[in-house]
Write an enzyme that holds these catalytic residues in place. Structure first.
Site, mmCIF file in Angstrom:
data_model
loop_
_atom_site.group_PDB
_atom_site.id
_atom_site.type_symbol
_atom_site.label_atom_id
_atom_site.label_comp_id
_atom_site.label_asym_id
_atom_site.label_seq_id
_atom_site.Cartn_x
_atom_site.Cartn_y
_atom_site.Cartn_z
ATOM 1 N N LYS A 149 0.852 -1.182 0.000
ATOM 2 C CA LYS A 149 0.000 0.000 0.000
ATOM 3 C C LYS A 149 0.892 1.238 0.000
ATOM 4 O O LYS A 149 2.050 1.166 0.434
ATOM 5 C CB LYS A 149 -0.964 -0.038 1.187
ATOM 6 C CG LYS A 149 -0.321 0.168 2.569
ATOM 7 C CD LYS A 149 -0.497 1.578 3.050
ATOM 8 C CE LYS A 149 0.044 1.790 4.442
ATOM 9 N NZ LYS A 149 0.056 3.171 4.895
ATOM 10 N N GLU A 217 -0.043 6.356 16.604
ATOM 11 C CA GLU A 217 1.397 6.317 16.372
ATOM 12 C C GLU A 217 2.059 7.425 17.171
ATOM 13 O O GLU A 217 1.518 8.534 17.270
ATOM 14 C CB GLU A 217 1.721 6.509 14.893
ATOM 15 C CG GLU A 217 1.144 5.458 13.961
ATOM 16 C CD GLU A 217 1.501 5.738 12.514
ATOM 17 O OE1 GLU A 217 2.432 5.078 12.011
ATOM 18 O OE2 GLU A 217 0.869 6.621 11.909
ATOM 19 N N HIS A 241 -5.901 0.383 6.458
ATOM 20 C CA HIS A 241 -5.810 -0.321 7.734
ATOM 21 C C HIS A 241 -7.126 -0.300 8.514
ATOM 22 O O HIS A 241 -7.648 -1.341 8.913
ATOM 23 C CB HIS A 241 -4.718 0.298 8.616
ATOM 24 C CG HIS A 241 -3.342 0.159 8.067
ATOM 25 N ND1 HIS A 241 -2.952 -0.875 7.240
ATOM 26 C CD2 HIS A 241 -2.235 0.930 8.227
ATOM 27 C CE1 HIS A 241 -1.679 -0.731 6.929
ATOM 28 N NE2 HIS A 241 -1.231 0.360 7.502
ATOM 29 N N LYS A 341 -0.812 10.673 14.157
ATOM 30 C CA LYS A 341 0.608 10.681 14.479
ATOM 31 C C LYS A 341 0.851 11.562 15.694
ATOM 32 O O LYS A 341 0.057 12.436 16.015
ATOM 33 C CB LYS A 341 1.418 11.186 13.282
ATOM 34 C CG LYS A 341 1.401 10.209 12.099
ATOM 35 C CD LYS A 341 2.363 10.628 11.011
ATOM 36 C CE LYS A 341 2.426 9.573 9.916
ATOM 37 N NZ LYS A 341 3.015 8.303 10.394
#
Length: 492
Positions: A149, A217, A241, A341
């Site tokens: 991906k 993340e 995902h 993130k």
């Protein structure tokens, strides 16, 4: 110990062999499978890249990568030396003709081998590489091609990539990889639902209040700013995902574990996702972008600073969504998704919150919190936890508290669990496509994502700032709390 079933002998060709994905994930995964005896000694791993390297230089680089990304306790020196002996290298120009004759000569030494081509490159090279593979006469019944991906950046580009690859390889030989589907916990989700009557009969709108899916993340863009700024969190994480995790959580029982049976049911979920319109976009979506802050006690810069600070980017690094699935099983059950993130922890989980009992014999003060929540942990430690209400021990009346029925896979089964890439790389050799995405799945996910991207474009506003080290913008908290619910943020 789990039984290790060796795969057939193969020649694994990895394009992008000097890149970050190969160093961090592919080489360590192949080493572990070799060390554990799953890869036959007659197999070869052939690196291909533009860099002019000798075979020995590639082995030296690979040795350095393995020492960097594998714990010393897992490195067996004899196994490492033997593994490196199975590495080969060819300098190849993906867009031109240089190096292809040398690659063909190497592969033609053993024409009967299973031959996977792993394209760990930019997606805009997929078509050219596949055409060169065909031009060299390297496509056969035992050939597979693995696509990393992202498959495009929207529906149009995804179709173009699929058309280019599909012009060379039949669908049954194309493996579109999403490493989240290779995680042990994700596969255990199928076992939990369809091998345990107690859960499958409760897996519906009558019993489930809502579902949360979080993929957090701690890192920023980490040198990927050029790619990420044209992508953003929706394209980079949600479209693949998170939607895949949603599909496995929400799908109906497949007729069997046959690859197409499983993927047929996932496709039905994607097609049942309610599109988000411009009128709804502010109420059910939140876009965010990290500002300076602290993660794990360390100060980190803002997204704009990570890009170099020369432009004012409107790319989102955080997304929170409230989704609906238009089906009898899930009518009225919201699915809350979030990813970002620079969040407080590297933390991925699926939370299934069951409904409270409609009548309780216990006084209100007896409850610590709402009962019955199933937490499926994908990382950092794979496992499952079911929260049930129990009596608090001791005298003094009936007081209830939540108690965890907790399974850590590694602790329970007393063994190291293979990384997702280890499983998926071997599934490619076996020709098992169950954990890989089919073309129509990819395009259905992009069709839904494109409508959301267009809805954002129709009501343009900059992403909301959030401090690095927090769980995103305050608007993401409001997204779920105005429904009388709250995000699950217990960190194991």
């Amino acid at each position: 110990m789990a039984t290790i079933i060796p795969v057939a002998s193969f020649d694994y060709v990895v394009f992008g062999a000097t890149g970050d994905l190969t160093r961090r994930k592919l080489l360590p995964a192949l080493y572990y499978r070799f060390r554990d005896g799953q890869i036959p000694g007659s197999s070869r791993i052939i690196g291909a890249s533009r860099s002019e390297l000798s075979r020995e230089e590639f082995r030296d680089r690979s040795r350095e990568a393995l020492r960097e990304f594998i714990p010393p306790s897992h490195l067996d020196e004899a196994a490492l030396a033997s593994f490196l002996d199975h590495l080969y290298y060819v300098a190849v120009d993906a867009l031109g003709t240089d190096g292809w004759d040398a690659l063909k000569a190497l592969l033609d030494e053993r024409p009967d081998q299973i031959r996977p081509f792993y394209l760990a490159t930019s997606p805009d090279l997929y078509g050219a590489i596949c055409r060169n593979i065909e031009r060299c006469g390297l496509v056969g019944e035992k050939t597979r091609v693995v696509l990393e991906k992202p498959i495009g950046k929207d529906l149009k580009s995804a179709k173009a990539i699929n058309d280019a690859v599909g012009a060379v390889f039949p669908e049954g030989q194309i493996f579109r990889i999403d490493h989240y589907l290779g995680k042990e916990t994700v596969q255990n989700l199928l076992a939990l639902r369809f091998a345990n009557t107690i859960f499958e009969r409760l897996w519906n709108a009558d019993v489930i209040d809502h579902v949360q899916i979080t993929v957090g993340e701690t890192v920023g863009v980490e040198g990927r700013g050029g790619y990420y700024d044209t992508s953003g969190a929706l394209r980079d994480m949600v479209q693949n995902h998170l939607l895949q995790l949603l599909c496995l959580t929400a799908m109906e029982s497949p007729l069997s574990l046959n690859a197409d049976s499983v993927r047929d049911e996932k496709l039905k979920v994607l097609r049942a996702l309610k599109p988000i319109t411009p009128a709804e976009v502010q109420a059910v979506t939140v876009r965010g972008q990290y500002a300076a802050g602290a993660v794990a006690g360390r100060g980190v810069p803002s997204y704009q600073a990570d890009l170099g600070g020369e432009t004012t980017s409107r790319t989102e690094t955080f997304v929170a969504l409230k989704l609906e699935i238009r089906s009898a099983r899930w009518a009225g059950v919201p699915f809350y998704l979030r990813t970002g993130k620079r969040l407080p922890s590297k933390h991925s989980e699926i939370v299934v919150q069951f409904r409270a009992s409609p009548f309780s014999i216990f006084p209100d003060e007896a409850f610590g919190r709402d009962p019955n929540r199933l937490v499926i942990r994908l990382q950092p430690e794979e496992g499952m936890k079911l929260e049930v209400m129990t009596k608090d021990p001791g005298p003094g009346g009936m007081r209830l508290r939540p108690t965890d029925l907790d399974i850590s896979f590694e602790e329970t089964f007393k063994q190291r669990y293979p990384d997702a890439y280890e499983r998926l790389l071997m599934d490619v050799v076996r020709g098992n496509q169950t954990l890989f995405m089919r073309r129509d799945e990819v395009e259905a996910a992009w069709e839904w994502a494109d409508k959301l991207l267009q809805a954002w474009a129709d009501r343009p506003e900059p992403p909301r700032p959030y401090a690095a080290g927090s769980w995103g913008p305050t608007a993401a908290i409001a997204l779920i709390e105005r429904d009388g619910r709250t995000w699950h943020e217990e960190i194991r």
